[in-house]
Design an enzyme around this catalytic site. Structure first.
Site, PDB file in Angstrom:
ATOM      1  N   SER A 139       0.678  -0.981  -0.157  1.00 21.78           N
ATOM      2  CA  SER A 139      -0.117  -0.355  -0.231  1.00 21.78           C
ATOM      3  C   SER A 139       0.855   0.969   0.216  1.00 21.78           C
ATOM      4  O   SER A 139       1.569   1.548  -1.079  1.00 21.78           O
ATOM      5  CB  SER A 139      -0.940   0.064   1.099  1.00 21.78           C
ATOM      6  OG  SER A 139      -2.040   1.046   0.792  1.00 21.78           O
ATOM      7  N   HIS A 175      -7.720  -5.630   0.141  1.00 19.73           N
ATOM      8  CA  HIS A 175      -6.261  -4.838  -0.147  1.00 19.73           C
ATOM      9  C   HIS A 175      -5.299  -5.085   0.918  1.00 19.73           C
ATOM     10  O   HIS A 175      -4.492  -5.532   0.566  1.00 19.73           O
ATOM     11  CB  HIS A 175      -6.840  -3.042   0.130  1.00 19.73           C
ATOM     12  CG  HIS A 175      -6.322  -2.316   0.376  1.00 19.73           C
ATOM     13  ND1 HIS A 175      -5.022  -1.729  -0.678  1.00 19.73           N
ATOM     14  CD2 HIS A 175      -5.259  -2.059   1.443  1.00 19.73           C
ATOM     15  CE1 HIS A 175      -4.224  -1.013  -0.501  1.00 19.73           C
ATOM     16  NE2 HIS A 175      -4.297  -0.857   0.605  1.00 19.73           N
TER      17      HIS A 175
END
Length: 243
Positions: A73, A207
Site C-alpha cells: 500500500s 486490499h
C-alpha cells in the site's frame, strides 16, 4: 526490507520471519511516531520519509547479501522512492522491488482521499480492512495512534503523480483480485517504472489479501527471491498481463 502500509507498523511483518528461506534476513521499517518510536515527530512528506529510510539502510549496503525491498500500500510508494534514491544518490542497485496493493506512482488517483477528521479516517480504515478497529477506537489508544494515521494519509494525499521515473532493479507487483482501489491494469503500469524485468501476480482477496492468504503469499515471495538471485525459476508461472 519491508515497509508498512498507512497506519501500519513494523510488527505487521514479524510473522514473515518464520517462512522466509534460510539465509534471508528480515528487516522491517518502523516509521517515526509509532510503537517504539512513539515520541518522535511523524513525517507527512515523502521527501522527508524516503531519505530517512535510505539513511537507516546505509549499514546494510556493504553487506555481502543483496537487498530486496517490499512495500504494501503506502509502503509500495515509499519502497519505490527508496529504491530510486539508492540508485541515483548512492549508486546502489537493489536486487529487486516487490510492490503490493498499490497503483503505479505515475498514475493519477482514482478517487479523492479522505479528509483529516477521525470519522473520515476511521471510515477509510474500515473500508480497507486489515486493522483492529476496536483498539483504534478506544479513547486512550486513539490519542496515541491518530497522529501517525493522519500523517500517513497526508503523505499519500500529497504524493503527486509525475511522468514515469525508472529504476534499473526488476519490479514484481502483487495484488488482490478484489482490491477496490487497485485495478489490475493499474498494477501492470508498474512495468513503466523499471528498466529491468517486470512480473505480476494476483491473489484472491481485497486490499489486505496478504493477511488473508499468508501461506500463498509466502510461497510466491520465496519463489520471487529465488528468481531474483538466479537460484531457481518460479515453479508456478506468474500470470503476466499486457497493458
Amino acid at each position: 526490507m519491508c515497509l508498512p502500509h498507512a497506519g501500519g507498523a513494523a510488527n505487521f511483518y514479524h510473522s514473515w520471519a518464520r517462512w522466509l528461506p534460510d539465509g534471508v534476513e528480515l528487516l522491517t521499517v518502523q516509521y517515526p511516531g509509532r510503537q517504539d518510536r512513539i515520541g518522535e515527530p511523524c513525517l507527512s512528506r515523502m521527501d522527508d520519509l524516503a531519505p530517512e529510510v535510505v539513511a537507516a539502510l546505509r549499514p546494510w549496503l556493504d553487506a555481502p547479501a543483496p537487498l530486496v525491498l517490499f512495500g504494501h500500500s503506502m509502503g509500495a510508494w515509499v519502497a519505490f522512492e527508496v529504491a530510486l534514491r539508492l540508485e541515483t544518490s548512492l549508486g546502489y542497485r537493489p536486487l529487486g522491488l516487490l510492490v503490493s496493493g498499490q497503483t503505479a506512482p505515475h498514475l493519477p488517483p482514482l478517487r479523492e482521499w479522505p479528509g483529516d477528521t477521525d470519522e473520515e479516517l476511521f471510515a477509510e480504515l474500515r473500508r480497507l480492512g486489515g486493522i483492529d478497529m476496536e483498539s483504534i477506537e478506544h479513547p486512550d489508544l486513539r490519542e496515541l495512534v491518530m497522529p501517525a494515521i493522519r500523517s500517513d494519509f497526508q503523505l499519500v494525499r500529497d504524493y503527486p503523480p509525475r511522468p514515469p521515473r525508472r529504476i534499473s532493479a526488476p519490479i514484481v507487483a502483487l495484488n488482490g483480485t478484489t482490491d477496490p482501489d487497485v485495478p489490475l491494469d493499474q498494477v501492470d503500469a508498474w512495468r513503466d517504472a523499471t528498466l529491468g524485468a517486470f512480473r505480476s501476480h494476483v491473489f484472491p482477496g481485497g486490499h489486505f489479501y496478504l493477511t488473508e492468504h499468508e501461506t500463498q503469499v509466502a510461497d510466491e515471495v520465496t519463489r520471487t527471491l529465488r528468481w531474483l538471485t538466479g537460484d531457481e525459476e518460479p515453479a508456478v508461472p506468474r500470470p503476466t498481463r499486457t497493458p
